[in-house]
Scaffold this active site. Structure first.
Site, mmCIF file in Angstrom:
data_model
loop_
_atom_site.group_PDB
_atom_site.id
_atom_site.type_symbol
_atom_site.label_atom_id
_atom_site.label_comp_id
_atom_site.label_asym_id
_atom_site.label_seq_id
_atom_site.Cartn_x
_atom_site.Cartn_y
_atom_site.Cartn_z
ATOM 1 N N TYR A 236 54.492 -98.872 42.467
ATOM 2 C CA TYR A 236 53.657 -97.756 42.342
ATOM 3 C C TYR A 236 54.743 -97.092 41.817
ATOM 4 O O TYR A 236 54.416 -96.314 40.373
ATOM 5 C CB TYR A 236 53.753 -97.183 43.339
ATOM 6 C CG TYR A 236 52.233 -96.128 44.023
ATOM 7 C CD1 TYR A 236 50.896 -95.694 42.997
ATOM 8 C CD2 TYR A 236 52.824 -94.422 43.533
ATOM 9 C CE1 TYR A 236 50.766 -95.094 43.071
ATOM 10 C CE2 TYR A 236 52.605 -93.928 43.698
ATOM 11 C CZ TYR A 236 50.956 -93.107 43.344
ATOM 12 O OH TYR A 236 50.741 -92.463 42.889
ATOM 13 N N LYS B 182 54.513 -95.451 37.888
ATOM 14 C CA LYS B 182 54.175 -94.077 37.736
ATOM 15 C C LYS B 182 55.379 -93.034 36.641
ATOM 16 O O LYS B 182 55.381 -92.734 35.948
ATOM 17 C CB LYS B 182 54.211 -93.409 38.462
ATOM 18 C CG LYS B 182 52.926 -94.076 39.560
ATOM 19 C CD LYS B 182 51.588 -93.236 38.865
ATOM 20 C CE LYS B 182 49.914 -93.564 39.256
ATOM 21 N NZ LYS B 182 49.529 -93.836 38.960
#
Length: 274
Positions: free
Chosen positions: A154, A158
Site C-alpha cells: 500500500y 500510493k
C-alpha cells in the site's frame, strides 16, 4: 474548474469514497459514469442517485486497471453524455502486508493502485491536450506522502500514485490539463474497516495506525473537500489538514521522522500486547 455540465468517470464507485464523489458531482450538475468490480454496489449507488437526479448516472462493471475496461468506460460516457472532462482514478486495494508478499500479489496491487491511473491518463490526456481542457484526479493516500505502517504494498504504490499525479501536473499543467491528488488519512470505508477482522497482526497494525493517527472522516466529508479543491484546481487535496504539517516535519529532518515512526509503531505493538 467549473463543474456545471461536465462529464466525469469515477472508478471504484460502488461504495466508499467513489460513491460519495459520484453523489457530490451529480449534486453539482455533473453527469457521471461509475465503474466498479462488483455490480451490487453500483446498482445501489445508481438507484440512490436516480431518486433525486434521474438519468445523470450510468454504470459499468469491470476492472479499473484494465485497458479494455477503461476504453469501454470512456465509450459509454461518450455515448451517454458526451466527451469526458474529468477522470477520478479512485479504485484501490491494500494488498497483503510484509516482505512475504508474493510477486503476483505485488503485481496486483501495482496494477490497480498505479497502472490503472497510467492507462487511463494514456487514453485521455492526449485528447484533453487537443481540447485544451481536462482534469485527472488521483486517489492516493496520506500513505503516499508519509508511509503506511504494516503494509509495504500500500505504501509503495500510493507513493507511486502521488508521483505520477505530480508528473501529470508538471508535464501538462500549462497545456490545459489539470491533475490533483487526494491524500486522506482515515476514512470510514471497507478498505479501512472490512467486514471481517484483520487476518494477522500486521494487518491489525495497519488498521490501528490509521485509526489512531487522526479523526476517521466520513466519505461525504472527503467528497466535499474534493469538490472545493476542484474549484481551486489545487493539486494536493488533504481532507486531514494535519497531514501537511506531518509532511513538513518529514522533509525538515528525515532521520528524526523515521525514528519517530519507529517509536509510534512500537507503541502500537505494545498497546496491542500489554
Amino acid at each position: 474548474m467549473e463543474l456545471d455540465g461536465k462529464v466525469a468517470i469515477v472508478t471504484g464507485g460502488g461504495g466508499g469514497i467513489g460513491a460519495a464523489l459520484a453523489k457530490a458531482l451529480v449534486a453539482r450538475n455533473v453527469r457521471v459514469v461509475i465503474t466498479d468490480l462488483v455490480a451490487d454496489g453500483l446498482d445501489r449507488v445508481e438507484a440512490a442517485i436516480d431518486t433525486s437526479a434521474p438519468g445523470s448516472v450510468a454504470t459499468i462493471t469491470g476492472d479499473a486497471a484494465s485497458s479494455e475496461h477503461i476504453d469501454a468506460t470512456i465509450a459509454l460516457a461518450e455515448a451517454e453524455f458526451g466527451p469526458v472532462d474529468l477522470y477520478f482514478a479512485n479504485a484501490g486495494i491494500s494488498g497483503a502486508p510484509g516482505l512475504d508478499v508474493t510477486d503476483d500479489e505485488w503485481a496486483q496491487v501495482i496494477d490497480v493502485n498505479l497502472m490503472g491511473h497510467i492507462r487511463a491518463a494514456r487514453r485521455l490526456v492526449p485528447e484533453w491536450v487537443d481540447r485544451g481542457a481536462g482534469y485527472f484526479v488521483s486517489t492516493a493516500s496520506a500513505a503516499g506522502l508519509l508511509t503506511q505502517l504494516g503494509s509495504a504494498t500500500y505504501s509503495v504504490t500510493k507513493h507511486a500514485a502521488v508521483g505520477f499525479a505530480e508528473w501529470l501536473n508538471v508535464t501538462y499543467g500549462d497545456r490545459g490539463v489539470r491533475a490533483s491528488c487526494l491524500c486522506p488519512m482515515g476514512v470510514d470505508t471497507k478498505l479501512l474497516r472490512p467486514d471481517a477482522a484483520p487476518a494477522d497482526d500486521r494487518a491489525m497494525l495497519m488498521q490501528r495506525a490509521v485509526e489512531t493517527a487522526g479523526r476517521v472522516l466520513t466519505t461525504e466529508e472527503v467528497a466535499d473537500v474534493v469538490m472545493d479543491a476542484l474549484g481551486d484546481e489545487r493539486f494536493l487535496i488533504l481532507p486531514h489538514p494535519e497531514v501537511l504539517e506531518m509532511y513538513r516535519h518529514k522533509g525538515a529532518d528525515y532521520d528524526r521522522w523515521l525514528r519517530g515512526m519507529r517509536r509510534y509503531q512500537q507503541g502500537l505493538v505494545d498497546s496491542a500486547n500489554p
